[in-house]
Enzyme design. Structure first.
Site, short mmCIF file in Angstrom:
data_model
loop_
_atom_site.label_atom_id
_atom_site.label_comp_id
_atom_site.label_asym_id
_atom_site.label_seq_id
_atom_site.Cartn_x
_atom_site.Cartn_y
_atom_site.Cartn_z
N ASP A 1 -8.64 -7.53 6.05
CA ASP A 1 -9.64 -7.19 7.09
C ASP A 1 -9.94 -5.74 7.17
O ASP A 1 -9.55 -4.71 6.54
CB ASP A 1 -9.07 -7.52 8.26
CG ASP A 1 -8.05 -6.57 9.12
OD1 ASP A 1 -7.16 -6.13 8.25
OD2 ASP A 1 -8.35 -6.09 10.01
N ARG B 1 -11.47 -11.32 6.67
CA ARG B 1 -10.17 -12.23 6.58
C ARG B 1 -10.51 -13.53 5.73
O ARG B 1 -9.68 -14.00 4.83
CB ARG B 1 -9.35 -12.13 7.61
CG ARG B 1 -8.77 -11.12 8.36
CD ARG B 1 -7.44 -11.30 9.28
NE ARG B 1 -7.10 -10.50 9.93
CZ ARG B 1 -6.36 -9.35 9.79
NH1 ARG B 1 -5.72 -9.17 8.34
NH2 ARG B 1 -5.76 -8.33 10.66
N ASP C 1 0.79 -1.28 0.18
CA ASP C 1 0.07 0.09 -0.06
C ASP C 1 0.82 1.36 0.09
O ASP C 1 1.35 1.52 -1.10
CB ASP C 1 -0.79 -0.07 1.39
CG ASP C 1 -1.95 0.83 1.50
OD1 ASP C 1 -1.94 2.16 0.74
OD2 ASP C 1 -3.14 0.60 1.94
#
Ligand code: PRP
Length: 189
Positions: A165, A171, A109
Site C-alpha cells: 500500500d 492493496r 525491506d
C-alpha cells in the site's frame, strides 16, 4: 495477449497478475519439496496486512497440508522508515512450540520485521522457521537477514499493489507496480 491499462497512479508495472501467479506456483512448489518429509503439519503464518494475498494464494497452491494463523505488527509508526521496534497489535492464536513455522511475506525491506518475528517465534520454541517472500529489496537491508526463498528482487522504488500500500491504498490491485513520484511527493508537502 492484449495490453491493459495499469492504474493511472502507477508509472510502470513490476509484476503482472500472470507473473505473480508464476511466483506463487514457484513458492508453493519450493515449500512442497521442503516439507515433503515433515511429519507434523506446518503452521503457515501471515503478517497482516500486506502479505494476505500472497499468503492465501501460496497456501492454496501448496499440496502439503498446513494450518494457518495471522498476526499484526507495526514497526513504522507514522514514518516510512522502520523505528526498529516491533509492536504486536494482534498475536497468533496457535502455539508454535515444537512446530515447523512457515512465514509467508510480501516484502523484506530493512529486514526488521522478519528479524524480530523470527526471534520471537524461535524463542517460543518453534522446531523450525522458514521464510518465503514474494519481493525482496536487498538494497534497503539494515539487518543481515535473508529469506529462505525470495521470488523477486526489486530496486529501491515505491511499489504498490497485491497487498502493498501507500496510505492504505492500492492493496487491492491484482498486479504490482511503481507508484508515480508525484503521488507521494504531493502528500508529503
Ligand atoms: C511491510 C511488509 C513487511 C514489512 C517489511 O509491512 O508486509 O512485513 O513491511 O519491511 P521491513 O523489512 O523494513 O521490516 P508494513 O509494516 O508496511 O505493514 P502492512 O503489511 O500492513 O502494509
Amino acid at each position: 495477449m492484449g495490453t491493459f491499462d495499469i492504474d493511472k497512479d502507477l508509472e510502470s508495472l513490476v509484476l503482472s497478475a500472470e507473473q505473480i501467479a508464476e511466483k506463487v506456483a514457484e513458492a508453493a512448489d519450493w515449500l512442497d519439496k521442503k516439507f515433503a518429509f515433515t511429519h507434523d503439519t506446518p503452521l503457515a503464518v501471515c503478517v497482516l496486512k500486506g502479505s494476505v494475498f500472497f499468503f492465501c494464494d501460496v497456501v492454496r497452491a501448496m499440496k502439503t497440508p498446513v494450518q494457518v494463523d495471522f498476526m499484526s505488527v507495526t514497526s513504522y509508526g507514522n514514518s516510512s522508515e522502520s523505528s526498529g521496534e516491533l509492536e504486536i497489535i494482534m498475536d497468533l492464536t496457535a502455539s508454535v512450540a515444537g512446530r515447523s513455522v512457515i512465514l509467508i511475506e510480501d516484502i523484506v525491506d530493512s529486514g526488521n520485521t522478519l528479524s524480530k518475528i523470527k526471534d520471537m517465534i524461535l524463542k517460543r520454541g518453534a522446531r523450525s522457521f522458514t521464510v518465503v517472500t514474494l519481493l525482496d529489496k536487498p538494497s534497503r537491508r539494515k539487518l543481515p537477514i535473508k529469506a529462505d526463498l525470495s521470488c523477486c528482487e526489486v530496486g529501491d522504488e515505491f511499489i504498490v499493489g497485491y497487498g502493498l500500500d501507500y496510505a492504505q491504498k492500492y492493496r487491492d490491485l491484482p498486479y504490482i507496480g511503481i507508484l508515480k513520484r508525484e503521488i507521494y511527493e504531493k502528500n508529503s508537502r
